[in-house]
Design an enzyme around this catalytic site. Structure first.
Site, PDB file in Angstrom:
ATOM      1  N   GLN A   1      -3.210  -9.877   4.789  1.00  0.00           N
ATOM      2  CA  GLN A   1      -3.008  -9.427   3.405  1.00  0.00           C
ATOM      3  C   GLN A   1      -1.750  -8.559   3.257  1.00  0.00           C
ATOM      4  O   GLN A   1      -1.488  -8.016   2.189  1.00  0.00           O
ATOM      5  CB  GLN A   1      -4.257  -8.696   2.911  1.00  0.00           C
ATOM      6  CG  GLN A   1      -5.484  -9.621   2.964  1.00  0.00           C
ATOM      7  CD  GLN A   1      -6.695  -9.077   2.244  1.00  0.00           C
ATOM      8  OE1 GLN A   1      -6.764  -7.895   1.928  1.00  0.00           O
ATOM      9  NE2 GLN A   1      -7.669  -9.925   1.990  1.00  0.00           N
ATOM     10  N   HIS A   2      -0.988  -8.438   4.333  1.00  0.00           N
ATOM     11  CA  HIS A   2       0.353  -7.842   4.287  1.00  0.00           C
ATOM     12  C   HIS A   2       0.389  -6.476   3.597  1.00  0.00           C
ATOM     13  O   HIS A   2       1.374  -6.153   2.892  1.00  0.00           O
ATOM     14  CB  HIS A   2       1.338  -8.797   3.591  1.00  0.00           C
ATOM     15  CG  HIS A   2       1.131 -10.232   3.966  1.00  0.00           C
ATOM     16  ND1 HIS A   2       1.341 -10.699   5.232  1.00  0.00           N
ATOM     17  CD2 HIS A   2       0.682 -11.292   3.239  1.00  0.00           C
ATOM     18  CE1 HIS A   2       1.044 -11.994   5.282  1.00  0.00           C
ATOM     19  NE2 HIS A   2       0.635 -12.365   4.090  1.00  0.00           N
ATOM     20  N   CYS A   3      -0.681  -5.694   3.754  1.00  0.00           N
ATOM     21  CA  CYS A   3      -0.751  -4.361   3.117  1.00  0.00           C
ATOM     22  C   CYS A   3      -0.681  -4.447   1.592  1.00  0.00           C
ATOM     23  O   CYS A   3      -0.268  -3.486   0.934  1.00  0.00           O
ATOM     24  CB  CYS A   3       0.342  -3.415   3.634  1.00  0.00           C
ATOM     25  SG  CYS A   3       0.198  -3.047   5.372  1.00  0.00           S
ATOM     26  N   VAL A   4      -1.029  -5.602   1.042  1.00  0.00           N
ATOM     27  CA  VAL A   4      -1.128  -5.714  -0.421  1.00  0.00           C
ATOM     28  C   VAL A   4      -2.581  -6.099  -0.725  1.00  0.00           C
ATOM     29  O   VAL A   4      -2.853  -7.031  -1.489  1.00  0.00           O
ATOM     30  CB  VAL A   4      -0.137  -6.743  -1.002  1.00  0.00           C
ATOM     31  CG1 VAL A   4       0.034  -6.545  -2.528  1.00  0.00           C
ATOM     32  CG2 VAL A   4       1.229  -6.617  -0.336  1.00  0.00           C
TER      33      VAL A   4
ATOM     34  N   ASN B   1       0.816  -1.227   0.000  1.00  0.00           N
ATOM     35  CA  ASN B   1       0.000   0.000   0.000  1.00  0.00           C
ATOM     36  C   ASN B   1       0.849   1.278   0.000  1.00  0.00           C
ATOM     37  O   ASN B   1       0.424   2.309  -0.515  1.00  0.00           O
ATOM     38  CB  ASN B   1      -0.926   0.022   1.228  1.00  0.00           C
ATOM     39  CG  ASN B   1      -2.177  -0.810   1.004  1.00  0.00           C
ATOM     40  OD1 ASN B   1      -2.626  -0.968  -0.136  1.00  0.00           O
ATOM     41  ND2 ASN B   1      -2.728  -1.359   2.077  1.00  0.00           N
TER      42      ASN B   1
END
Ligand SMILES: Cc1ncc(COP(=O)(O)O)c(C=O)c1O
Length: 405
Positions: free
Chosen positions: A360-363, A116
């Site tokens: 979601q690991h900032c993705v 992100n």
């Protein structure tokens, strides 16, 4: 290189009940030297660098300059003035995105698997200033599609202004051929900004050899202190960048109705600095500089092979990215489909002391686009992890998957 001996440098790894810490893509552990540098600042000279001329002030000014110089050498910058201290890679990317001037319709290219921090600033500029943010699709195995990228550059034509891509993805560990990407971007008249958050901790990164324009990185992923990141930029580009944090330190002088900006890097470092963090950054870079970064990479791939071999044999889960662990560095990111990623991550820690990341690991964009809303479970290794830890992760994960299936 004897990485096992390095474990003695890390307080959390000396503990006989040390966890198998495999969340290094989020934040790494810190060695004594980094912790001591923070302590040293507060106990021996907790002053203000760059301003006060008393002994505390002078000591901090010298120490922060030394840290900047170490970073400059580590990245092979042309000048130490090309290195800006920031809070994190996110601030660095925002400084680039919001520091440039844009015209409506200017094209910015990213990939479809960006954190992100290298997506949201561009989306914000699209919403607020009308830039045209375009996403280059990866190949089915998530690797970078150089042909598709070249076609996207050609399609954007003279509107192409910026290519901003991660060097190594935090989603999958895939490394982009940045030198080739930079050449293509430049051939099309664009600048290239590289999100190096997942590359600078794990491999030799030479900004001159890569021939890029900007690079953002996270010191806290490089054995350094929390709250520290960095931005490297070509000096002439930094010199034309608008600061997103105007105030103390950022000007040569000011009048009631005008000002003279300070030269980079001071122009971008508004307000009182995170001095203990800057001092500890120097210690972290000393620590990493003493390692053979090629050996670091090999060690991570060796551990990833152990993890990936077991995971590949399990029903109901899939590794994101290519089969070969060598193409995913130290990251084994596992698509959980119907399985509860967070519950399994909690179980791994409670049952076996294995710490990994889930979600979601900032993705988010990647998962949303594919409908994989359960996210992934990501184990990410660093040089201090052992084969025993990789096996422990693999075995415990296998048991957890069977228990939840
Ligand atoms: C690829 C990538 N880019 C950017 C970031 C954001 O880094 P920071 O937390 O330093 O802002 C991260 C953090 O995980 C990352 O992995």
């Amino acid at each position: 290189m004897d990485f096992r001996a390095k474990r003695e440098d890390f307080p959390t790894l000396r503990d006989e009940n040390a966890p198998a810490y495999l969340d290094n893509a989020c934040v790494t552990l810190r060695p004594d030297s980094v912790i001591n540098a923070i302590h040293e600042y507060y106990t021996t000279g907790p002053g203000c660098g760059g301003r006060s001329v008393h002994r505390y002030g002078t000591k901090i000014s010298q120490a922060t300059s030394a840290s900047r110089a170490k970073l400059g050498t580590f990245l092979n910058a042309r000048s130490n003035n090309e290195v800006v201290f920031t809070r994190n890679a996110t601030q660095s990317l925002n400084q680039v995105a919001h520091g440039m001037s844009w015209e409506k319709g200017d094209v910015v290219l990213t990939t479809d698997r960006e954190h992100n921090s290298n997506l949201v600033p561009w989306l914000q500029l699209e919403q607020e200033q009308g830039i045209d943010h375009r996403v280059v699709a990866s190949r089915p195995d998530n690797t970078f599609d150089l042909e598709a990228f070249e076609a996207a550059c050609a399609d954007a034509g003279s509107k192409l202004k910026m290519v901003s891509v991660s060097h190594v993805g935090n989603l999958d560990g895939i490394c982009l051929p940045i030198k080739e990407v930079a050449k293509i971007a430049h051939d099309h008249g664009a600048l290239i900004c590289v999100d190096g958050a997942q590359s600078t901790p794990h491999m030799d990164v030479d900004v001159q050899d890569l021939d890029i324009d900007f690079m953002a990185f996270s010191i806290h992923k490089m054995c350094g202190p929390s709250g520290m990141g960095g931005l490297w930029g070509r000096y002439e580009l930094l010199d034309n960048l608008r600061t997103i944090q105007a105030g103390g330190q950022t000007v040569q002088t000011s009048h009631y109705d005008s000002l003279e900006w300070a030269a980079p890097p001071a122009r971008f470092e508004g307000g009182l600095g995170h001095f203990s963090g800057m001092m500890a950054t120097g210690a972290a870079i000393d620590y990493l500089s003493a390692l053979d970064m090629n050996a670091v990479q090999e060690q991570e791939i060796k551990l990833n092979r152990i993890m990936s071999k077991t995971v590949r044999g399990l029903d109901g889960v899939d590794i994101i990215g290519p089969e070969d662990a060598a193409q995913r560095g130290g990251i084994c990111s596992i698509l959980m489909h119907e399985l509860p990623a967070h519950d399994i991550a909690l179980l791994l820690d409670e049952a076996a002391g294995v710490m990994v990341r889930s979600g979601q690991h900032c993705v988010h964009s990647w998962f949303n686009n594919r409908g994989h809303l359960n996210g992934s479970l990501r184990a990410s290794a660093y040089f201090y992890n052992t084969e025993e830890e990789a096996k422990l992760f693999a075995d415990t994960f296998e048991e957890a998957v069977q228990a939840f299936s």
